[in-house]
Design a protein around this motif. Structure first.
Motif, PDB file in Angstrom:
ATOM      1  N   VAL A 186       0.841  -1.204   0.000  1.00 54.86           N
ATOM      2  CA  VAL A 186       0.000   0.000   0.000  1.00 54.86           C
ATOM      3  C   VAL A 186       0.874   1.251   0.000  1.00 54.86           C
ATOM      4  O   VAL A 186       0.604   2.213  -0.733  1.00 54.86           O
ATOM      5  CB  VAL A 186      -0.951  -0.004   1.212  1.00 54.86           C
ATOM      6  N   ALA A 187       1.936   1.225   0.796  1.00 52.74           N
ATOM      7  CA  ALA A 187       2.827   2.388   0.848  1.00 52.74           C
ATOM      8  C   ALA A 187       3.469   2.629  -0.516  1.00 52.74           C
ATOM      9  O   ALA A 187       3.567   3.762  -0.985  1.00 52.74           O
ATOM     10  CB  ALA A 187       3.900   2.182   1.915  1.00 52.74           C
ATOM     11  N   LEU A 188       3.892   1.545  -1.176  1.00 52.32           N
ATOM     12  CA  LEU A 188       4.482   1.696  -2.511  1.00 52.32           C
ATOM     13  C   LEU A 188       3.428   2.177  -3.496  1.00 52.32           C
ATOM     14  O   LEU A 188       3.687   3.052  -4.322  1.00 52.32           O
ATOM     15  CB  LEU A 188       5.072   0.367  -2.987  1.00 52.32           C
ATOM     16  N   GLY A 189       2.227   1.625  -3.374  1.00 50.70           N
ATOM     17  CA  GLY A 189       1.143   1.993  -4.285  1.00 50.70           C
ATOM     18  C   GLY A 189       0.790   3.456  -4.167  1.00 50.70           C
ATOM     19  O   GLY A 189       0.487   4.116  -5.155  1.00 50.70           O
ATOM     20  N   GLY A 259       6.332   7.040   5.344  1.00 52.94           N
ATOM     21  CA  GLY A 259       7.223   8.051   5.925  1.00 52.94           C
ATOM     22  C   GLY A 259       8.678   7.717   5.649  1.00 52.94           C
ATOM     23  O   GLY A 259       9.470   8.582   5.293  1.00 52.94           O
ATOM     24  N   GLY A 260       9.022   6.425   5.799  1.00 52.68           N
ATOM     25  CA  GLY A 260      10.394   6.003   5.536  1.00 52.68           C
ATOM     26  C   GLY A 260      10.760   6.173   4.072  1.00 52.68           C
ATOM     27  O   GLY A 260      11.860   6.605   3.739  1.00 52.68           O
ATOM     28  N   LEU A 261       9.814   5.841   3.187  1.00 53.25           N
ATOM     29  CA  LEU A 261      10.084   5.975   1.751  1.00 53.25           C
ATOM     30  C   LEU A 261      10.338   7.437   1.399  1.00 53.25           C
ATOM     31  O   LEU A 261      11.212   7.762   0.603  1.00 53.25           O
ATOM     32  CB  LEU A 261       8.896   5.455   0.932  1.00 53.25           C
ATOM     33  N   GLN A 262       9.562   8.325   2.024  1.00 52.01           N
ATOM     34  CA  GLN A 262       9.710   9.738   1.700  1.00 52.01           C
ATOM     35  C   GLN A 262      11.000  10.322   2.259  1.00 52.01           C
ATOM     36  O   GLN A 262      11.501  11.308   1.743  1.00 52.01           O
ATOM     37  CB  GLN A 262       8.513  10.516   2.222  1.00 52.01           C
ATOM     38  N   LEU A 292      12.908   1.007   5.638  1.00 49.10           N
ATOM     39  CA  LEU A 292      12.398   0.315   6.823  1.00 49.10           C
ATOM     40  C   LEU A 292      13.306   0.563   8.016  1.00 49.10           C
ATOM     41  O   LEU A 292      12.852   0.708   9.147  1.00 49.10           O
ATOM     42  CB  LEU A 292      12.270  -1.186   6.549  1.00 49.10           C
ATOM     43  N   ARG A 293      14.624   0.617   7.770  1.00 51.62           N
ATOM     44  CA  ARG A 293      15.557   0.869   8.854  1.00 51.62           C
ATOM     45  C   ARG A 293      15.292   2.237   9.485  1.00 51.62           C
ATOM     46  O   ARG A 293      15.375   2.399  10.691  1.00 51.62           O
ATOM     47  CB  ARG A 293      16.975   0.801   8.289  1.00 51.62           C
ATOM     48  N   LEU A 294      14.940   3.193   8.641  1.00 53.71           N
ATOM     49  CA  LEU A 294      14.671   4.542   9.151  1.00 53.71           C
ATOM     50  C   LEU A 294      13.467   4.562  10.084  1.00 53.71           C
ATOM     51  O   LEU A 294      13.383   5.411  10.968  1.00 53.71           O
ATOM     52  CB  LEU A 294      14.391   5.499   7.982  1.00 53.71           C
TER      53      LEU A 294
END
Lengths: 373, 252
Positions: A186-189, A259-262, A292-294
């Protein structure tokens, strides 16, 4: 306090041993000494009171009366002075394993052990390879066999009799195991620039689920959803609650992961693109490991929240750990000893949540070591 | 090995236009880069030179005109794009190494995943290029443990591990401390001697004189002048280029 003060303190802390530390931090001035002594007095008094109540004056067991029921008169006499641990002694198996047939309770006990073993193995980085996924499948299948029975000579046990800690762990474990990958998708989408339909769907899903309380999602799953099913089709209550729980948790996890992706610099994706990696290679090998680490701290925050939220299934008539505490307290002899029961439940919840938060801290430290700046 | 198919040009930009909203960032940009040619692009900031070079491997999409790389036109066709990105290496201003992977893993990632090279072979290749950029002893470290100059040399090695026919450099030394600029430029000069086709956006005029076959000056999204380093630096034809050279020379 000025710079001079800080210097003075750090100079003192440079001394070695606990005495130097205490002098620098607890007794550095008459004011600090007074506060230290006052707080120490309060803490010690509190601990002494707790010790007197919980250990010295506590009632550990009570005789069983002629009617086969426990006789709580010893506890009632000690009310307000000593804890009544007899209620736990009498009811712990009911609280932990629910109404699972008494002589079969080694099965839910084994299930709890399997879950804890699975968590422990999954936590160790040297087991992080394909075999671990297989271990999950095997253990989760084993959990199903042990709980339902009906095969391998195990007596079948209907879901209505399940309860206690296994229900809590099943809801939390299956919930997070399915919610996490869903949340990643969902986050990627939500960030898929070229796919407006997918993006809109993900936004709609997150906003819809986040906009309602978990209780209402559970109600919908347990009360309204069956109304839409054709006659004769019946999906069992635990599964419905489980699905509701997964959908709810995934919406929150998705936002954390987004949030991590951004937070990742765009250059990372560009470098992966420039090297010719495909979208999924880029995502799996470059973007997600960093994103994910973030977000480990907020992820664990959500995990812990979800673990405790499983207790809300109480309202749709599933008997998780907390519900079984209520059931135990509804027994007439024990009705006035809720403090003891809730303390017992709190210790179990804290044990799991504390383990999660400690693990997340050690994970962060471990990952930091491999990427010193 | 010669770049380009049938000896044709390595890169062709034909009347390329691009807008960010209403901002016209590339205006009718035409540029042809022959195989084994080394082109340096310079110009003031905001002139569109980075946007132009990023269009060549489609990190940015152009809206009008044609871009043909190694005989393949850049369109929405993802297959063609994959082919082009395999053959075009890029080095960024901000290095963009993958911080969670070691130096060696940074270099082997794409050869193993994109070229499906066995690990051992990919590692041997990577070590070869790390020696080439003179930092093989750092192979086991993480990017965060290296200096900026070392990181940029790793980034060059990482791009080379895909054995590209064309290398794009987007201001490779702009984020570096002055004392590290030379080690990176020397590495690039080493590549130039091997006959690699290169397009390099940079302000390093000395470097441009030394390696470029051709210097292209861009301003406000247009290619204003183009010629040999001698022509462009010694005999600027336009006021804009004269003004830019004056500023750059004064700044150094």
């Amino acid at each position: 306090m000025g710079d001079a003060g800080i210097d003075r303190v750090s100079e003192r802390t440079r001394g070695v041993g606990p005495w130097a530390w205490m002098r620098a931090n607890l007794f550095s001035s008459w004011w600090s000494t007074a506060v230290t002594l006052a707080l120490a007095y309060l803490v010690l008094r509190g601990l002494a009171g707790l010790f007197a109540w919980g250990v010295v004056h506590a009632v550990w067991s009570v005789p069983v009366g002629a009617n086969g029921m426990a006789d709580p008169s010893a506890c009632l006499d000690a009310a307000g002075v000593g804890a009544c641990w007899a209620v736990i002694a009498d009811k712990w198996r009911l609280i932990l394993f629910g109404r699972f047939p008494y002589h079969e309770q080694w099965r839910p006990a084994l299930v709890v052990g399997l879950f804890i073993g699975l968590y422990a193995v999954s936590a160790m980085r040297r087991f992080w390879h394909a075999g671990l996924a297989l271990a999950w499948v095997v253990v989760l299948a084993g959990v199903g066999v042990l709980m339902w029975g009906g095969v391998l000579g195990l007596a079948p046990v209907p879901e209505d009799s399940w309860g206690g800690l296994p229900i809590t762990l099943i809801l939390a474990t299956f919930g997070l195991a399915f919610a996490f990958p869903l949340a990643v998708l969902v986050a990627l989408g939500r960030r898929a620039r070229g796919l407006p339909a997918v993006r809109a769907l993900c936004v709609l899903y997150v906003e819809l689920i986040r906009g309602v309380p978990l209780i209402s999602v559970l109600f919908m799953a347990s009360v309204m959803f069956p109304l839409f099913l054709p006659e004769g089709v019946n999906i069992d209550k635990l599964l419905r609650a489980q699905v509701a729980f997964i959908l709810f948790t995934a919406a929150y996890l998705a936002e954390v992961i987004r949030g991590g992706l951004q937070a990742l610099p765009a250059g990372q994706a560009e470098a992966a693109d420039a090297l010719g990696l495909t979208y999924w290679q880029k995502t799996r090998l470059v973007i997600l490991p960093q994103a994910l680490r973030l977000v480990i701290p907020p992820l664990v925050n959500t995990f812990i929240g979800s673990f405790k939220d499983t207790s809300l299934v109480l309202i749709i008539g599933l008997f998780d750990l907390l519900s079984m505490g209520h059931v135990a307290l509804s027994d007439p002899p024990w009705q006035s000893f809720s403090t003891e029961v809730y303390l017992f439940l709190a210790v179990i919840y804290i044990a799991f949540c504390f383990a999660m938060s400690q693990y997340s801290r050690s994970l962060e430290r471990g990952l930091d070591r491999s990427r010193r700046r | 090995m010669s770049a380009g198919v049938d000896g044709g040009p390595a890169i062709v930009l034909d009347k390329v236009n691009k807008w960010y909203g209403s901002l016209h960032v590339l205006r009718d940009v035409c540029l042809t880069v022959a195989a084994q040619e080394r082109v340096v692009v310079c110009g003031p900031s905001g002139s569109g030179k980075s946007t132009m070079i990023r269009c060549i491997n489609r990190l940015e999409t152009h809206q009008e005109g044609r871009i043909i790389v190694d005989g393949t036109e850049l369109t929405d066709d993802l297959h063609a794009l994959d082919t082009i990105r395999r053959e075009v290496g890029m080095v960024f201003q901000s290095f963009n190494l993958f911080p969670h992977l070691t130096i060696l893993e940074n270099c082997t990632l794409a050869p193993m995943r994109v070229r499906k090279m066995p690990r051992r072979e990919a590692e041997a290749l990577a070590m070869g290029y790390l020696e080439r950029v003179r930092i093989p002893e750092q192979a086991g470290k993480y990017p965060g443990q290296l200096s900026g100059g070392q990181q940029q040399r790793v980034a060059i090695a990482r791009a080379l591990c895909m054995k590209p026919r064309i290398m794009l450099f987007d201001e490779p030394t702009s984020a570096l401390d002055p004392e590290m600029i030379k080690e990176v430029l020397d590495t690039i000069i080493g590549l130039a001697d091997d006959g690699m086709t290169m397009v390099c956006v940079t302000h390093e005029m000395g470097f441009a004189r030394q390696v470029a076959h051709r210097v292209v000056f861009m301003d406000r999204g247009e290619v204003v002048e183009s010629g040999t380093p001698g022509e462009v630096f010694e005999a600027p034809k336009t006021e804009r280029l004269r003004g830019f050279l004056g500023q750059v020379l004064r700044g150094h």
